[in-house]
Design a protein around this motif. Structure first.
Motif: not given
Length: 188
Positions: A24-32, A46-47, A71-72, A131-133
């Motif tokens: 979850g932490d990795l996914a959040a970091t990649l998304l943000v 998509r985000v 971030l998560a 604004g996330i991306t």
């Protein structure tokens, strides 16, 4: 007597909570962080619709236990806020409208069209999550915090349940704190 290693190896039916949190932490970091500055409008959409496509329950399994200053944890709070606005837009509009006269600064920061009808609030929350991306993540968090603060003020002025008002105010404070941490490059 404590169980031995064999006991734990035989248990099936659940993911390792530490591994889920790490993923979850990795996914959040990649998304943000990974999508930052992307001009890809499809990626932003998509985000934005991640909870719609993957299900809020799936995101809950991955992010709901994350602290508010990660971030998560921020993404979880943003997606829950968006889901609520889309699920109950008339209620949101009523509470936001009731709070905007008493929370002038937060109303301006949130950036909701005037008058704040259900459609305008859905558009605003979607714009915030885009604004996330594509935007400054601190601004994303601060806009969401301001919106939640206006709603909390509205709930208080309408005499809503104290617990609901406190929950929304807590969300506003968590998002605002995270936004300030992001400005200091200290958001984990």
């Amino acid at each position: 007597m404590t169980p031995g290693a064999g006991f734990f190896e035989e248990i099936t039916g659940g993911a390792d909570p530490a591994a889920v949190r790490e993923a979850g932490d990795l996914a959040a970091t990649l998304l943000v962080r990974g999508a930052r500055g992307s001009d890809d409008a499809d990626l932003a959409e998509r985000v934005l619709h991640l909870a719609d496509t993957e299900g809020l329950e799936t995101l809950a399994q991955v992010w709901s236990g994350a602290p508010a200053d990660t971030l998560a944890g921020c993404l979880w709070r943003l997606y829950v806020l968006r889901a609520w606005v889309h699920r109950a837009p008339q209620r949101v509009a009523r509470e936001y409208d009731a709070g905007r006269a008493r929370a002038q600064v937060a109303r301006v920061v949130a950036g909701v069209a005037d008058p704040p009808g259900p459609g305008e609030l859905k558009a605003m929350i979607d714009d915030v999550l885009r604004g996330i991306t594509g935007g400054d993540f601190a601004v994303t968090l601060l806009r969401a915090a301001a919106f939640a603060r206006v709603v909390a003020t509205g709930r208080a002025s309408l005499g809503s349940e104290h617990e609901e008002t406190v929950r929304m105010l807590t969300l506003a404070e968590q998002l605002e704190s995270a936004g300030h941490a992001e400005m200091r490059h200290a958001l984990g």
